[in-house]
Design an enzyme around this catalytic site. Sequence first.
Site, PDB file in Angstrom:
ATOM      1  CG  HIS A  80      -3.992   4.467 -10.036  1.00  0.00           C
ATOM      2  ND1 HIS A  80      -3.459   5.302 -10.998  1.00  0.00           N
ATOM      3  CD2 HIS A  80      -3.084   4.415  -9.023  1.00  0.00           C
ATOM      4  CE1 HIS A  80      -2.277   5.735 -10.586  1.00  0.00           C
ATOM      5  NE2 HIS A  80      -2.032   5.220  -9.395  1.00  0.00           N
ATOM      6  CG  ASP A  92      -0.417   9.505  -5.851  1.00  0.00           C
ATOM      7  OD1 ASP A  92      -0.792   9.023  -4.771  1.00  0.00           O
ATOM      8  OD2 ASP A  92       0.323   8.890  -6.649  1.00  0.00           O
ATOM      9  CG  HIS A 141       2.075   6.437  -8.925  1.00  0.00           C
ATOM     10  ND1 HIS A 141       2.331   6.539  -7.563  1.00  0.00           N
ATOM     11  CD2 HIS A 141       2.930   5.501  -9.401  1.00  0.00           C
ATOM     12  CE1 HIS A 141       3.295   5.690  -7.238  1.00  0.00           C
ATOM     13  NE2 HIS A 141       3.677   5.061  -8.333  1.00  0.00           N
ATOM     14  CG  ASP A 177       2.959   8.449  -4.254  1.00  0.00           C
ATOM     15  OD1 ASP A 177       2.601   9.621  -4.429  1.00  0.00           O
ATOM     16  OD2 ASP A 177       2.400   7.483  -4.796  1.00  0.00           O
TER      17      ASP A 177
END
Length: 436
Positions: A112, A151, A153, A240
């Site tokens: 991120h 991931d 996200h 995740d």
Amino acid sequence: MIHAKNSLGLIFFPAFDWAISPTHPEREERLLYTQDQLREEGVFDIEGIIEYKPEMATPEDVARTHFCFPGIDRVTTVSHFISAGGAIKAAKLVLEKQTEKAFALVRPPGHHAMKVVHGNRGFCNINIEAVMIEYIREHYGPKRIAIVDTDCHHGDGTQDIYWHDPEVLYISLHQDGRTLYPGTGFPSELGGPNALGKNINIPLPPGTSDEGFLYVIDHVVLPILQDFQPDLVINSAGQDNHYTDPITNMNFSAQGYAQLNEKLNPDIAVLEGGYSIQGALPYINAGIVLAMAGIDYSYVHEPDYNPNTLRQSAKLNEYIQQVAETVLTCYEHPEQFCSYNTEPGTYHTRQKNIFYDTDNIHEQQTEAIMVCEACSGVLSIETRSSVNPLCLGIQIPFGACERCRDEGYRVLEKARKSKKYAHISLINRRDREYLY
């Protein structure tokens, strides 16, 4: 004795001294349970699987990747340098042919963290995969590199860093941004004017399980990789998407992760998210390690694993197939979804408002990229935030043409004379000059 089909280097760094808070999902136990599991299962007794210590990245490694304001030392800790250094160590093992593959199991994570850094967002300060990739290009020469981000996200930071780079293909599989942080990562986000079609997003609906993930690997990711023909494939290996993860809504399993890595066959994997510390990570990582090493992983499963309860509905299957078709159309005909002025020598600008959720920082950016037919273009970013006044970052790209190199220095001199910027950073990849 079991022998690895592919020699595999494992780099561990749990970052004992770094945590957002003692009870935060992103804490050192994420890796301690995995280390214990791998040792208990005898993974390190397999011939060809070797544990290595991380190295430490340098400020220059970060400076060739990010514009950090007001300075690198203000937005990083020692743990960030070691985490990035663990990723660099993985790259060195593969590129120097010490091992055929490498997996950096390190934290803090990084995907991120964007081109500009004012603080921590999404648990990330610096983008450890990007720091590794820029190290590779600096020390091993130009390469076509594909990043496949698994991931849950969307890796908005990695997307931002390589938005204008035609030599780096970024593919992200993630939970639909309409249902999860950071709210981005849609098929129409295809890259800037000099790299259109080199940014691929595959937003998947909540509840996607092994079947859905493996479908898009087979029908979208692998065909695009075959077309791009990368020199290296890097898995930004977030975990995740697991059915027990406390902050997401997917139904992926350890078996699914292992199969994904067998199909993807990455050269390097770098750990990203994953917060089901006991119920998922030890099993997922064991599956990934065995798959990368080319060893049977069929016996790896979670104690509560029941494939029948995770099976996708026919409606979800149909929706995912429609997403796959849309993404392929975007890749094959990106000009139909993104309209740019492509006249060489002109600038394309975009405004961005960025929120650093972890540090509660608000940032405003004006980004300008020169359209160039010879290189990825000179880039400048004006940025101000709730913690920093107006700053400027200028990047002259790797392999820059003469025009873009000269334009970068023209922008630099003009900025210095204006005296309106509190901080000015320069990344000159062509001449290896970094001002930070």
